[in-house]
Design an enzyme around this catalytic site. Structure first.
Site, short mmCIF file in Angstrom:
data_model
loop_
_atom_site.label_atom_id
_atom_site.label_comp_id
_atom_site.label_asym_id
_atom_site.label_seq_id
_atom_site.Cartn_x
_atom_site.Cartn_y
_atom_site.Cartn_z
N ASP A 118 0.84 -1.20 0.00
CA ASP A 118 0.00 0.00 0.00
C ASP A 118 0.87 1.25 0.00
O ASP A 118 2.04 1.21 0.43
CB ASP A 118 -0.89 0.03 1.24
CG ASP A 118 -1.89 -1.13 1.25
OD1 ASP A 118 -2.17 -1.66 0.17
OD2 ASP A 118 -2.35 -1.48 2.35
N GLN A 119 0.26 2.33 -0.38
CA GLN A 119 0.97 3.63 -0.42
C GLN A 119 1.67 3.93 0.91
O GLN A 119 2.80 4.37 0.94
CB GLN A 119 -0.08 4.71 -0.80
CG GLN A 119 0.33 6.14 -0.65
CD GLN A 119 0.16 6.63 0.77
OE1 GLN A 119 1.13 7.09 1.36
NE2 GLN A 119 -1.04 6.57 1.32
#
Ligand code: URA
Length: 249
Positions: A118-119
């Protein structure tokens, strides 16, 4: 080790079209180490053995030849694992252009991440242009363990840890998903090992036991921990020995 024309070697490494590579060589921007240090080479058609690890210098950048690229990146927070990110910069901007431009038979060019983070997740990411390896390492059947350091919002308790080991049901699959290993190393720090990689899996598993992830870091893949000297945002080539520890082969 087949001999290749110098312009083809550079092309295979992602330095541009054959014409661009020939131009770089003719203009004196390329040096090759044929055994006694880097020497100028200005003939694009010169035949050179495609020798793993042989050092080139292209416009002053030292570049070891690798038929296939296997690299390790310490992903910082704030990057998306996508070539076309929606809100944050692409992780691929952290890599040199040559790794992003290596020619491929398929439409997609350059190295690709093996699975996504994920970011806001940090830590270990493998990138390669070896399609079968991406497939093998991402396949749930292959069961490559991945270790996550999870910082939680609420204090952890033994019941939560046990439920994660027993298995929790997520909304996209009727089969419970369980942690291969799970240990509360501190009140708010869980070490979780997973052998599959469903979308937001760690975050959804923690939510399923009534807690919340506030920090997520991948610290190990297979038998290989993230090297301590690899700083966030840095990448490096993976050695053969490390590759065995990563894939178990
Ligand atoms: N699980 C998540 O929830 N996010 C990641 O980035 C990786 C695993």
């Amino acid at each position: 080790m087949a001999p290749m024309q110098l312009q083809d070697i550079l092309y295979s490494q992602g330095f541009g079209t054959r014409r661009i590579c020939a131009g770089l060589i003719q203009q004196g921007h390329v040096q090759v180490d044929l055994g006694a240090g880097l020497v100028d080479c200005d003939d694009p058609l010169e035949e050179v053995d495609a020798h793993e690890g042989r050092m080139y210098s292209v416009q002053g950048v030292r570049w070891p030849y690798h038929a296939k690229a296997y690299v390790l990146l310490h992903k910082p927070a704030g990057y998306e694992c996508s070539h076309k990110p929606s809100s944050w910069p692409s992780l691929y901007t952290l890599l040199p252009p040559a790794l992003r431009q290596r020619p491929q038979k398929s439409a997609v060019q350059g190295v690709q991440a093996v699975g996504r983070l994920d970011q806001d997740t940090t830590g270990m990411l493998v990138l390669t242009d070896d399609g079968p390896l991406i497939h093998r390492m991402s396949s749930p059947r292959h069961h490559v363990p991945k270790v996550y350091e999870v910082t939680t919002d609420d204090p952890l308790d033994a019941k939560q840890v046990q439920r994660l080991l027993d298995g929790v049901v997520l909304d996209d699959s009727p089969k419970p998903v369980r942690a291969a290993a799970c240990e509360a190393v501190a009140e708010y720090h869980l070490r979780l090992t997973l052998t599959e990689g469903k979308y937001h899996q760690v975050k959804r598993m923690l939510a399923a036991v009534g807690n919340k992830v506030v920090g997520l870091h991948r610290s190990q893949i297979g038998e290989m921990p993230l090297p301590e000297d690899l700083q966030p945002g840095q990448w490096r080539w993976i050695t053969d020995e490390e590759m065995k520890r990563l894939t178990g082969k």
